[in-house]
Write a protein that holds these residues in place. Structure first.
Motif, PDB file in Angstrom:
ATOM      1  N   SER A   1       0.804  -1.219   0.000  1.00  0.00           N
ATOM      2  CA  SER A   1       0.000   0.000   0.000  1.00  0.00           C
ATOM      3  C   SER A   1       0.845   1.281   0.000  1.00  0.00           C
ATOM      4  O   SER A   1       0.288   2.379  -0.032  1.00  0.00           O
ATOM      5  CB  SER A   1      -0.935   0.017   1.209  1.00  0.00           C
ATOM      6  OG  SER A   1      -0.190   0.102   2.408  1.00  0.00           O
ATOM      7  N   GLY A   2       2.152   1.130   0.043  1.00  0.00           N
ATOM      8  CA  GLY A   2       3.029   2.306   0.043  1.00  0.00           C
ATOM      9  C   GLY A   2       3.122   2.986   1.392  1.00  0.00           C
ATOM     10  O   GLY A   2       3.523   4.145   1.484  1.00  0.00           O
ATOM     11  N   ASN A   3       2.755   2.280   2.457  1.00  0.00           N
ATOM     12  CA  ASN A   3       2.777   2.859   3.799  1.00  0.00           C
ATOM     13  C   ASN A   3       3.844   2.238   4.692  1.00  0.00           C
ATOM     14  O   ASN A   3       3.728   2.306   5.916  1.00  0.00           O
ATOM     15  CB  ASN A   3       1.405   2.696   4.468  1.00  0.00           C
ATOM     16  CG  ASN A   3       0.358   3.572   3.843  1.00  0.00           C
ATOM     17  OD1 ASN A   3       0.654   4.677   3.422  1.00  0.00           O
ATOM     18  ND2 ASN A   3      -0.857   3.073   3.768  1.00  0.00           N
ATOM     19  N   GLU A   4       4.885   1.692   4.103  1.00  0.00           N
ATOM     20  CA  GLU A   4       5.928   1.096   4.945  1.00  0.00           C
ATOM     21  C   GLU A   4       6.695   2.151   5.738  1.00  0.00           C
ATOM     22  O   GLU A   4       7.384   1.828   6.697  1.00  0.00           O
ATOM     23  CB  GLU A   4       6.885   0.239   4.123  1.00  0.00           C
ATOM     24  CG  GLU A   4       7.689   1.009   3.105  1.00  0.00           C
ATOM     25  CD  GLU A   4       8.572   0.129   2.274  1.00  0.00           C
ATOM     26  OE1 GLU A   4       9.245  -0.750   2.837  1.00  0.00           O
ATOM     27  OE2 GLU A   4       8.589   0.321   1.057  1.00  0.00           O
ATOM     28  N   TRP A   5       6.520   3.409   5.373  1.00  0.00           N
ATOM     29  CA  TRP A   5       7.156   4.484   6.137  1.00  0.00           C
ATOM     30  C   TRP A   5       6.643   4.515   7.574  1.00  0.00           C
ATOM     31  O   TRP A   5       7.325   5.040   8.455  1.00  0.00           O
ATOM     32  CB  TRP A   5       6.959   5.836   5.439  1.00  0.00           C
ATOM     33  CG  TRP A   5       5.535   6.273   5.317  1.00  0.00           C
ATOM     34  CD1 TRP A   5       4.689   6.024   4.278  1.00  0.00           C
ATOM     35  CD2 TRP A   5       4.801   7.040   6.269  1.00  0.00           C
ATOM     36  NE1 TRP A   5       3.464   6.585   4.528  1.00  0.00           N
ATOM     37  CE2 TRP A   5       3.503   7.222   5.745  1.00  0.00           C
ATOM     38  CE3 TRP A   5       5.095   7.592   7.505  1.00  0.00           C
ATOM     39  CZ2 TRP A   5       2.513   7.918   6.409  1.00  0.00           C
ATOM     40  CZ3 TRP A   5       4.111   8.290   8.172  1.00  0.00           C
ATOM     41  CH2 TRP A   5       2.834   8.451   7.629  1.00  0.00           C
ATOM     42  N   TRP A   6       5.432   3.964   7.802  1.00  0.00           N
ATOM     43  CA  TRP A   6       4.914   3.894   9.170  1.00  0.00           C
ATOM     44  C   TRP A   6       5.877   3.110  10.053  1.00  0.00           C
ATOM     45  O   TRP A   6       6.159   3.494  11.188  1.00  0.00           O
ATOM     46  CB  TRP A   6       3.562   3.200   9.207  1.00  0.00           C
ATOM     47  CG  TRP A   6       2.421   3.944   8.610  1.00  0.00           C
ATOM     48  CD1 TRP A   6       2.453   5.147   7.963  1.00  0.00           C
ATOM     49  CD2 TRP A   6       1.063   3.529   8.607  1.00  0.00           C
ATOM     50  NE1 TRP A   6       1.198   5.495   7.546  1.00  0.00           N
ATOM     51  CE2 TRP A   6       0.321   4.531   7.927  1.00  0.00           C
ATOM     52  CE3 TRP A   6       0.396   2.424   9.082  1.00  0.00           C
ATOM     53  CZ2 TRP A   6      -1.039   4.440   7.744  1.00  0.00           C
ATOM     54  CZ3 TRP A   6      -0.967   2.334   8.901  1.00  0.00           C
ATOM     55  CH2 TRP A   6      -1.678   3.337   8.235  1.00  0.00           C
ATOM     56  N   LEU A   7       6.348   1.988   9.508  1.00  0.00           N
ATOM     57  CA  LEU A   7       7.267   1.124  10.260  1.00  0.00           C
ATOM     58  C   LEU A   7       8.565   1.863  10.567  1.00  0.00           C
ATOM     59  O   LEU A   7       9.065   1.826  11.691  1.00  0.00           O
ATOM     60  CB  LEU A   7       7.534  -0.145   9.451  1.00  0.00           C
ATOM     61  CG  LEU A   7       8.293  -1.255  10.126  1.00  0.00           C
ATOM     62  CD1 LEU A   7       7.459  -1.840  11.256  1.00  0.00           C
ATOM     63  CD2 LEU A   7       8.620  -2.336   9.122  1.00  0.00           C
ATOM     64  N   TRP A   8       9.099   2.559   9.560  1.00  0.00           N
ATOM     65  CA  TRP A   8      10.382   3.240   9.737  1.00  0.00           C
ATOM     66  C   TRP A   8      10.232   4.482  10.611  1.00  0.00           C
ATOM     67  O   TRP A   8      11.172   4.884  11.296  1.00  0.00           O
ATOM     68  CB  TRP A   8      11.003   3.563   8.384  1.00  0.00           C
ATOM     69  CG  TRP A   8      11.088   2.340   7.539  1.00  0.00           C
ATOM     70  CD1 TRP A   8      10.563   2.157   6.303  1.00  0.00           C
ATOM     71  CD2 TRP A   8      11.691   1.093   7.897  1.00  0.00           C
ATOM     72  NE1 TRP A   8      10.799   0.881   5.877  1.00  0.00           N
ATOM     73  CE2 TRP A   8      11.487   0.205   6.824  1.00  0.00           C
ATOM     74  CE3 TRP A   8      12.369   0.617   9.014  1.00  0.00           C
ATOM     75  CZ2 TRP A   8      11.944  -1.109   6.852  1.00  0.00           C
ATOM     76  CZ3 TRP A   8      12.824  -0.692   9.032  1.00  0.00           C
ATOM     77  CH2 TRP A   8      12.617  -1.529   7.957  1.00  0.00           C
ATOM     78  N   THR A   9       9.048   5.072  10.621  1.00  0.00           N
ATOM     79  CA  THR A   9       8.805   6.187  11.531  1.00  0.00           C
ATOM     80  C   THR A   9       8.860   5.710  12.982  1.00  0.00           C
ATOM     81  O   THR A   9       9.434   6.378  13.844  1.00  0.00           O
ATOM     82  CB  THR A   9       7.440   6.833  11.242  1.00  0.00           C
ATOM     83  OG1 THR A   9       7.445   7.323   9.904  1.00  0.00           O
ATOM     84  CG2 THR A   9       7.153   7.974  12.207  1.00  0.00           C
ATOM     85  N   CYS A  10       8.265   4.537  13.243  1.00  0.00           N
ATOM     86  CA  CYS A  10       8.312   3.975  14.594  1.00  0.00           C
ATOM     87  C   CYS A  10       9.749   3.673  15.002  1.00  0.00           C
ATOM     88  O   CYS A  10      10.148   3.946  16.138  1.00  0.00           O
ATOM     89  CB  CYS A  10       7.472   2.702  14.662  1.00  0.00           C
ATOM     90  SG  CYS A  10       5.712   2.993  14.460  1.00  0.00           S
TER      91      CYS A  10
END
Length: 93
Positions: A58-67
Motif C-alpha cells: 500500500s506504500g505505507n511502509e514508512w509507518w514502520l520506519w517512523t516507529c
C-alpha cells in the motif's frame, strides 16, 4: 529555576487574568516521560512488523520506519535526560 516568594501569583494580560498555581512539577527531569514515549514507539514498531508486506503493497511502509526512528531518537533523548538529571544532582548535592 527556583520559585521565590516574591514572584507574582497572577498575571494580567489585557482583559484576562491568569493565576499561577503553587504546585511542584510532577516530572522535573523528563526521564520517565521519555522512557514511556520510547516504549510506545517500540510497541508500535513491533505491532506493525507482521503487516510489513501489506504496508509495502500500500506504500505505507514508512509507518514502520517512523516507529523505528521514534525508538532511536527516544534512546538519544533518554541518554540526554539521564545526563541532565545526573548533572543537576551533582550541582545541587
Amino acid at each position: 529555576m527556583e520559585l521565590r516568594d516574591d514572584q507574582p501569583m497572577q498575571h494580567d494580560f489585557g482583559k484576562r487574568t491568569f493565576f499561577v498555581a503553587d504546585v511542584e512539577p510532577l516530572d522535573v527531569d523528563g526521564v520517565r516521560t521519555v522512557e514511556v514515549g520510547t516504549a510506545l514507539w517500540l510497541v508500535a514498531f513491533i505491532a506493525l512488523l507482521p503487516f510489513y508486506g501489506r504496508l509495502e503493497e500500500s506504500g505505507n511502509e514508512w509507518w514502520l520506519w517512523t516507529c523505528l526512528a521514534g525508538v532511536g531518537l527516544g534512546l538519544f533523548g533518554l541518554e540526554y535526560c539521564r545526563r541532565r538529571r545526573k548533572a543537576r544532582a551533582e550541582r545541587e548535592g
